[in-house]
Design a protein around this motif. Sequence first.
Motif, short mmCIF file in Angstrom:
data_model
loop_
_atom_site.label_atom_id
_atom_site.label_comp_id
_atom_site.label_asym_id
_atom_site.label_seq_id
_atom_site.Cartn_x
_atom_site.Cartn_y
_atom_site.Cartn_z
N ALA A 195 0.42 47.23 82.46
CA ALA A 195 1.55 47.16 81.54
C ALA A 195 1.47 45.89 80.68
O ALA A 195 1.35 44.78 81.20
CB ALA A 195 2.86 47.18 82.32
N GLY A 196 1.53 46.09 79.38
CA GLY A 196 1.47 44.98 78.44
C GLY A 196 0.39 45.14 77.40
O GLY A 196 0.49 44.63 76.29
N GLY A 197 -0.68 45.88 77.74
CA GLY A 197 -1.74 46.15 76.77
C GLY A 197 -2.92 45.21 76.89
O GLY A 197 -2.98 44.19 76.21
N ASN A 205 5.27 49.23 70.08
CA ASN A 205 6.07 48.34 70.93
C ASN A 205 6.04 48.83 72.38
O ASN A 205 5.80 50.02 72.65
CB ASN A 205 7.50 48.23 70.41
CG ASN A 205 7.55 47.43 69.11
OD1 ASN A 205 6.98 46.35 69.01
ND2 ASN A 205 8.24 47.97 68.11
N HIS A 206 6.34 47.92 73.30
CA HIS A 206 6.10 48.20 74.72
C HIS A 206 6.94 49.34 75.28
O HIS A 206 6.40 50.24 75.93
CB HIS A 206 6.37 46.93 75.54
CG HIS A 206 5.40 45.83 75.27
ND1 HIS A 206 4.10 45.85 75.68
CD2 HIS A 206 5.56 44.65 74.61
CE1 HIS A 206 3.48 44.76 75.28
NE2 HIS A 206 4.35 44.01 74.63
N ASP A 207 8.23 49.31 75.05
CA ASP A 207 9.09 50.31 75.69
C ASP A 207 8.69 51.73 75.29
O ASP A 207 8.40 52.56 76.17
CB ASP A 207 10.56 50.04 75.34
CG ASP A 207 11.51 50.91 76.13
OD1 ASP A 207 11.24 52.12 76.26
OD2 ASP A 207 12.53 50.42 76.62
N LYS A 233 5.06 52.54 76.80
CA LYS A 233 5.02 52.88 78.21
C LYS A 233 5.69 54.23 78.47
O LYS A 233 5.23 55.01 79.32
CB LYS A 233 5.70 51.78 79.03
CG LYS A 233 4.88 50.51 79.17
CD LYS A 233 5.56 49.46 80.04
CE LYS A 233 6.77 48.87 79.36
NZ LYS A 233 7.30 47.69 80.06
N GLN A 290 6.61 42.32 81.01
CA GLN A 290 7.50 43.37 80.51
C GLN A 290 8.24 44.06 81.67
O GLN A 290 7.72 44.17 82.78
CB GLN A 290 6.69 44.41 79.73
CG GLN A 290 5.91 43.84 78.56
CD GLN A 290 6.83 43.23 77.51
OE1 GLN A 290 7.91 43.77 77.25
NE2 GLN A 290 6.42 42.12 76.94
N ARG A 309 1.75 44.14 85.87
CA ARG A 309 2.31 43.58 84.64
C ARG A 309 1.66 42.26 84.24
O ARG A 309 0.92 41.67 85.01
CB ARG A 309 3.82 43.39 84.82
CG ARG A 309 4.57 44.70 84.95
CD ARG A 309 6.06 44.48 85.11
NE ARG A 309 6.41 44.08 86.47
CZ ARG A 309 7.64 43.73 86.84
NH1 ARG A 309 8.62 43.73 85.96
NH2 ARG A 309 7.88 43.40 88.08
N ASP A 311 0.51 41.13 78.28
CA ASP A 311 1.00 40.99 76.89
C ASP A 311 0.68 39.59 76.38
O ASP A 311 1.52 38.69 76.41
CB ASP A 311 2.52 41.26 76.87
CG ASP A 311 3.06 41.35 75.46
OD1 ASP A 311 2.28 41.66 74.54
OD2 ASP A 311 4.27 41.11 75.28
N GLU A 366 -0.60 50.56 77.75
CA GLU A 366 0.09 51.40 76.77
C GLU A 366 -0.51 51.36 75.38
O GLU A 366 -0.30 52.26 74.58
CB GLU A 366 1.58 51.06 76.71
CG GLU A 366 1.91 49.65 76.23
CD GLU A 366 2.11 48.67 77.37
OE1 GLU A 366 2.98 47.80 77.25
OE2 GLU A 366 1.38 48.78 78.37
N HIS A 373 0.01 43.51 69.34
CA HIS A 373 -0.11 44.90 69.79
C HIS A 373 -0.96 45.69 68.79
O HIS A 373 -0.86 45.50 67.58
CB HIS A 373 1.27 45.58 69.85
CG HIS A 373 2.29 44.82 70.62
ND1 HIS A 373 3.65 45.08 70.52
CD2 HIS A 373 2.18 43.80 71.51
CE1 HIS A 373 4.31 44.27 71.31
NE2 HIS A 373 3.45 43.47 71.92
#
Length: 487
Positions: free
Chosen positions: A69-71, A156-158, A161, A209, A341, A344, A387, A407
Amino acid sequence: MSTPQDLADLENRRRFLTHAGMGLGTTAMASLLSRSAHAESASAAKETGLPPGCHHAPKAKRVIFLFMAGGPSQMDLFDYKPNLDQYFKQELPKSVSQGQRVTAMTKGQTQLIASTKFKFAQAGESGLWMSELLPHLSKQVDKLCFIDSMNTDSINHDPGKTLFSTGSEIPGKPSMGAWLSYGLGTLNKDLPDYVVMPSAFWGGKVNVQGLYSRLWGSGFLPSKHQGTSFQTAGDPVLFLSNPRGVNADVRRRMLDSLGVLNQKHFAEIGDPEIQTTIAQQEMAFRMQTSVPELTDISDESAETLAMYGPDVDKPGSYARNCLLARRMAERDVRFIQLFHRGWDHHSKLPPNLIAQCSDVDQPTSALLADLERRGLLEDTLVVFAGEFGRTIYCQGTLTHDVYGRDHHPRCFTALIAGGGVRGGMRYGKTDEFSYNIVENPVHVRDLHATMLHLLGIDHGRLTFPYQGLDQKLTGVNPSRVVTEIFA
């Protein structure tokens, strides 16, 4: 004689009953259609010899999804671009960026190219290039398929994911594991079909995140298909232990009595969620025995524990969760999802990336090797992805040792192993800046379709009626199965 208020009240009652009846009718119809589909699936399984729910012979029977999570930064880890040093601190050509969407964090800034500071080397018999940050995983390269042409809609993250977890950027849809539980059913009556394990994190993490239960929720599917989240401390599952003064016999008598009341309630109103409640309460009772046995790693050999690295002794660590994932695979949990996590990296990417890779490199390698030596990798699909990816241009301060990346949804790398996938190969290709895809793009939904195919499911036929539409994990968008990566 009726007064105007009496007529208004009557009309309100009529409207309520009409609308409520339609709502209950729709719910009941969806439940009946779902049961009918499963009955047809079971009947078809007897006729064809296929496992229940399968449309064709599966290559895999379970999934372990390692979600970063975060890329993660693809050009620092997987997508080697050896000629980028000559462009260091030069502006990314407009012919490459093409005015494409960027986040608010780098909007308007000069896009200066930041080539990676890390060295790459060829690994394995396949000779695929891997970063020096992943020395253990490099030893597994001949088991891995690198999809360098992954892309997504989300910057964007939300939403990113959410799309990766559910096939849609809009919250509320069923997750991947919920779809598999619904479509294929259970393999183990004593453990959930779908288990989620977020890794604990300690000091030093940046831009961590949030995670939300909707990422492993059941959406409009019956709630019994939602993921069960294991905790990083205390009882692995909330309320697993009996309270003081309650033993197993007392709990059994309580559930029996509660079951009689729930069955009576179901006979009166026919709500299918009541049956889900009964089933989940029985599962919880069985889990009071099965989960402690699962999470007790004292029966693992010293050699096995050493494979996963020193953090395996820490409950909630990524290393411990990788070992538990292998134990769950042995016990036929259908879908196992780990969330790690802290990927990012908008600033100070080099030291933060080193720390992240230190967390995941050895345990991920050990998981693949451990599955293989136990004969589990051939029918377990292992996926490692975030993501989205990161930009080749720098965010913030830029020197050879200090840079950050924004991102980047247009291209990134996912790793897949086992479960009918050909190892030691790359699929798809990006341009020399790891910015645009130039060959064989693979959207997140294409990956979903491919995963379902390997599990024996035609993604266009795994549906659930909701809001007037036969809903699917891959949605209404065109999606393709990436057969080129099959063994």
